[in-house]
Design a protein around this motif. Structure first.
Motif, mmCIF file in Angstrom:
data_model
loop_
_atom_site.group_PDB
_atom_site.id
_atom_site.type_symbol
_atom_site.label_atom_id
_atom_site.label_comp_id
_atom_site.label_asym_id
_atom_site.label_seq_id
_atom_site.Cartn_x
_atom_site.Cartn_y
_atom_site.Cartn_z
ATOM 1 N N PHE A 147 81.379 -42.449 74.220
ATOM 2 C CA PHE A 147 81.511 -42.239 72.778
ATOM 3 C C PHE A 147 81.335 -40.773 72.382
ATOM 4 O O PHE A 147 81.261 -40.463 71.195
ATOM 5 C CB PHE A 147 80.498 -43.113 72.030
ATOM 6 N N LYS A 148 81.260 -39.894 73.385
ATOM 7 C CA LYS A 148 81.155 -38.450 73.144
ATOM 8 C C LYS A 148 79.996 -38.112 72.209
ATOM 9 O O LYS A 148 80.155 -37.367 71.223
ATOM 10 C CB LYS A 148 82.473 -37.912 72.573
ATOM 11 N N LEU A 149 78.832 -38.672 72.505
ATOM 12 C CA LEU A 149 77.648 -38.432 71.688
ATOM 13 C C LEU A 149 77.124 -37.012 71.928
ATOM 14 O O LEU A 149 77.193 -36.501 73.045
ATOM 15 C CB LEU A 149 76.556 -39.448 72.026
ATOM 16 N N ASP A 150 76.588 -36.416 70.871
ATOM 17 C CA ASP A 150 76.040 -35.076 71.023
ATOM 18 C C ASP A 150 74.635 -35.141 71.612
ATOM 19 O O ASP A 150 74.111 -36.224 71.925
ATOM 20 C CB ASP A 150 76.039 -34.329 69.680
ATOM 21 N N ASP A 151 74.017 -33.973 71.779
ATOM 22 C CA ASP A 151 72.732 -33.907 72.462
ATOM 23 C C ASP A 151 71.610 -34.607 71.682
ATOM 24 O O ASP A 151 70.713 -35.203 72.275
ATOM 25 C CB ASP A 151 72.345 -32.435 72.702
ATOM 26 N N ARG A 152 71.673 -34.542 70.351
ATOM 27 C CA ARG A 152 70.637 -35.189 69.550
ATOM 28 C C ARG A 152 70.703 -36.699 69.707
ATOM 29 O O ARG A 152 69.672 -37.372 69.816
ATOM 30 C CB ARG A 152 70.792 -34.798 68.075
ATOM 31 N N ALA A 153 71.910 -37.244 69.703
ATOM 32 C CA ALA A 153 72.064 -38.693 69.861
ATOM 33 C C ALA A 153 71.634 -39.132 71.258
ATOM 34 O O ALA A 153 70.983 -40.171 71.427
ATOM 35 C CB ALA A 153 73.511 -39.094 69.593
ATOM 36 N N LEU A 154 71.991 -38.344 72.260
ATOM 37 C CA LEU A 154 71.570 -38.673 73.627
ATOM 38 C C LEU A 154 70.065 -38.627 73.762
ATOM 39 O O LEU A 154 69.449 -39.497 74.412
ATOM 40 C CB LEU A 154 72.222 -37.700 74.611
ATOM 41 N N SER A 155 69.435 -37.629 73.150
ATOM 42 C CA SER A 155 67.976 -37.537 73.191
ATOM 43 C C SER A 155 67.321 -38.750 72.536
ATOM 44 O O SER A 155 66.307 -39.271 73.016
ATOM 45 C CB SER A 155 67.517 -36.255 72.489
ATOM 46 N N LYS A 156 67.925 -39.216 71.433
ATOM 47 C CA LYS A 156 67.391 -40.396 70.745
ATOM 48 C C LYS A 156 67.567 -41.649 71.584
ATOM 49 O O LYS A 156 66.684 -42.524 71.606
ATOM 50 C CB LYS A 156 68.092 -40.556 69.392
ATOM 51 N N LEU A 157 68.675 -41.742 72.301
ATOM 52 C CA LEU A 157 68.878 -42.876 73.202
ATOM 53 C C LEU A 157 67.777 -42.930 74.262
ATOM 54 O O LEU A 157 67.205 -43.988 74.537
ATOM 55 C CB LEU A 157 70.248 -42.763 73.876
#
Length: 230
Positions: free
Chosen positions: A144-154
């Protein structure tokens, strides 16, 4: 008595007067107070101790492991020094934390931005990247081409939801299929998941459903008109 004074009463009288004058002046000399010493002016500038030269500009040497990490991912020097400062307080978990930072940076589209997120977590004492980055999470973020903030939240949320991670990611995928901004939607949904323990039901696309109904109606009308003409 001096025989000369006995013969001359005037001399005796003058001697007696001189003796009384000397006796009277003696107590005054004893009671005389010395004048006070001159005082320094009150507005004089106090002398302050001098600081050691260059005390505030001492350059702390960056740890070799941090240098290697930042060199490999082209991290700016200012970020490297900030990471070095916070890692000085994590001697007990230093090697484990550095290993986690390597793993998460390898899966980040922008390692410098993701590393800043991790530095903030380290500074606040809520570092969540101490474990190995799950391949399923990495694959989901890449799809889903998530950015770094979204990946960190995951990583942060699923660190405590390993048992339900597969089902949670499947529910997240339903929300992201039609999302125009997957990263923002992911962060919002993960906050709800962390707070409520579950994700909300995905909102169905009413526009597509209405379009389907309109097509069915128009098709029915066309059929009824063709029957009437016969």
């Amino acid at each position: 008595m001096n025989p000369m004074m006995a013969m001359n009463p005037m001399m005796a009288m003058m001697a007696a007067m001189n003796g009384n004058a000397m006796a009277a002046s003696a107590p005054q000399q004893q009671n005389q107070v010395a004048p006070p010493a001159p005082t320094q002016p009150t507005n004089a500038t106090p002398v302050r101790p001098k600081r050691a030269p260059n005390a505030e500009h001492t350059v702390v040497e960056i740890d070799p492991q941090i240098q290697a990490l930042c060199r490999n991912f082209s991290i700016e020097d200012r970020i490297a020094r900030r990471l070095n400062e916070v890692m000085l307080t994590r001697e007990e978990t230093f090697d484990e934390d550095m290993k986690a930072l390597w793993e998460v940076c390898e899966n980040a589209k922008k390692p410098s931005g993701f590393l800043m997120v991790k530095i903030l977590e380290l500074e606040r004492g809520v570092f969540t990247g101490a474990g190995k980055l799950n391949r399923e999470i990495a694959s989901f973020a890449s799809r889903f081409k998530l950015d770094d903030r979204a990946l960190s939240k995951l990583i942060e949320v699923f660190r405590t939801r390993k048992d339900t991670m597969h089902a949670d990611l499947r529910d997240l995928e339903r929300h992201l299929k039609t999302a125009q901004h997957p990263s923002s939607v992911t962060i919002s949904l993960l906050v709800q998941l962390k707070t409520n323990g579950r994700l909300p039901s995905p909102v169905r696309n009413r526009g597509r459903r209405d379009e389907g109904r309109q097509r069915e109606r128009s098709w029915s009308r066309s059929r009824s008109r063709s029957k009437g003409r016969r």
